[in-house]
Design a protein around this motif. Structure first.
Motif, PDB file in Angstrom:
ATOM      1  N   UNK A   1       0.777  -5.601   1.927  1.00 40.17           N
ATOM      2  CA  UNK A   1       1.994  -6.069   1.261  1.00 40.17           C
ATOM      3  C   UNK A   1       2.020  -5.600  -0.190  1.00 40.17           C
ATOM      4  N   UNK A   2       0.860  -5.724  -0.877  1.00 41.72           N
ATOM      5  CA  UNK A   2       0.783  -5.286  -2.279  1.00 41.72           C
ATOM      6  C   UNK A   2       1.036  -3.782  -2.395  1.00 41.72           C
ATOM      7  N   UNK A   3       0.476  -3.027  -1.440  1.00 40.50           N
ATOM      8  CA  UNK A   3       0.686  -1.577  -1.474  1.00 40.50           C
ATOM      9  C   UNK A   3       2.151  -1.236  -1.233  1.00 40.50           C
ATOM     10  N   UNK A   4       2.760  -1.948  -0.272  1.00 45.40           N
ATOM     11  CA  UNK A   4       4.169  -1.705  -0.001  1.00 45.40           C
ATOM     12  C   UNK A   4       5.032  -2.083  -1.201  1.00 45.40           C
ATOM     13  N   UNK A   5       4.673  -3.224  -1.836  1.00 41.10           N
ATOM     14  CA  UNK A   5       5.423  -3.658  -3.020  1.00 41.10           C
ATOM     15  C   UNK A   5       5.303  -2.631  -4.140  1.00 41.10           C
ATOM     16  N   UNK A   6       4.069  -2.139  -4.340  1.00 44.99           N
ATOM     17  CA  UNK A   6       3.863  -1.120  -5.371  1.00 44.99           C
ATOM     18  C   UNK A   6       4.628   0.152  -5.030  1.00 44.99           C
ATOM     19  N   UNK A   7       4.641   0.505  -3.714  1.00 45.33           N
ATOM     20  CA  UNK A   7       5.382   1.687  -3.289  1.00 45.33           C
ATOM     21  C   UNK A   7       6.871   1.549  -3.524  1.00 45.33           C
TER      22      UNK A   7
END
Length: 219
Positions: A171-177
């Motif tokens: 989720x954090x990676x997707x949010x950062x993306x």
């Protein structure tokens, strides 16, 4: 067993979770009915309202979906269901074995045949078909099974925690993306706008120049 029970207990009740189990953004789980009481206690009555997690005090925004918009922790519910089932089965078996009496010999079934996985009494072990089988006292057999069951549940809980952390990481990676993509879109969009503005200025200057030139000729 008690440690696992605590992990499967609601911090508000504090009893075993009553499904549906909702998980907040701070990774804390609550019974849905307990979470509703928290909102009521904190005077959060609007679907766009906010409230504080009673454990970490993190601000939770409902974002127009109310409490139904909070994620449901199906993994905890599955573990809870398995825990309740096994716990009830163990308790039922223990109670039944404590009161079970052999109708043939009138003896208490106080031993467990580990080979056949069934309760027996001493006469069957000494003179019956269980003579060559491995046996144990019923309390000892059930305690061993409890320990095995607890180890399996701890393993499931450990895997669930790993899965939760992996999900949070994703989720954090997707949010950062998403954030990076938005920045890129804003940057590219601003560059395009500047190019359009620059071209418009050029056209306006050329138009003004052509107008002035033609006006001078006409004069």
């Amino acid at each position: 067993m008690e440690t696992l029970r605590q992990k499967l207990s609601c911090p508000v009740c504090p009893e075993l979770f009553t499904p549906p189990v909702l998980v907040l953004s701070g990774a804390h789980n609550f019974c849905k009915q307990c979470l509703e009481k928290i909102l009521l206690h904190q005077n959060c009555h609007h679907i766009n309202g906010l409230f504080h997690c009673p454990l970490c005090r993190k601000v939770i925004y409902l974002r127009g979906r109310g409490i139904v918009g909070q994620l449901r922790n199906s993994l905890v519910e599955t573990i809870l269901e398995k825990f309740k089932y096994e716990l009830e089965k163990i308790c039922t078996q223990e109670k039944r074995q404590l009161t079970q009496i052999c109708e043939e010999h009138g003896e208490n079934m106080n031993l467990m045949c580990l080979t056949d996985d069934k309760p027996i009494h001493a006469i069957w072990k000494l003179f019956g078909k269980h003579e060559d089988h491995n046996v144990a006292k019923i309390p000892e057999a059930y305690n061993a099974r409890k320990k095995t069951f607890i180890k399996k549940l701890h393993l499931v809980h450990k895997k669930s925690e790993e899965a939760r952390k992996e999900t949070e990481k994703l989720i954090n990676e997707l949010t950062a993306g998403v954030t990076d993509t938005k920045v890129m879109i804003d940057t590219v969009g601003m560059g395009l706008l500047k190019g359009i503005w620059y071209r418009m200025a050029e056209l306006q200057a050329k138009l003004h120049h052509d107008y002035s030139t033609k006006l001078e000729k006409l004069q």
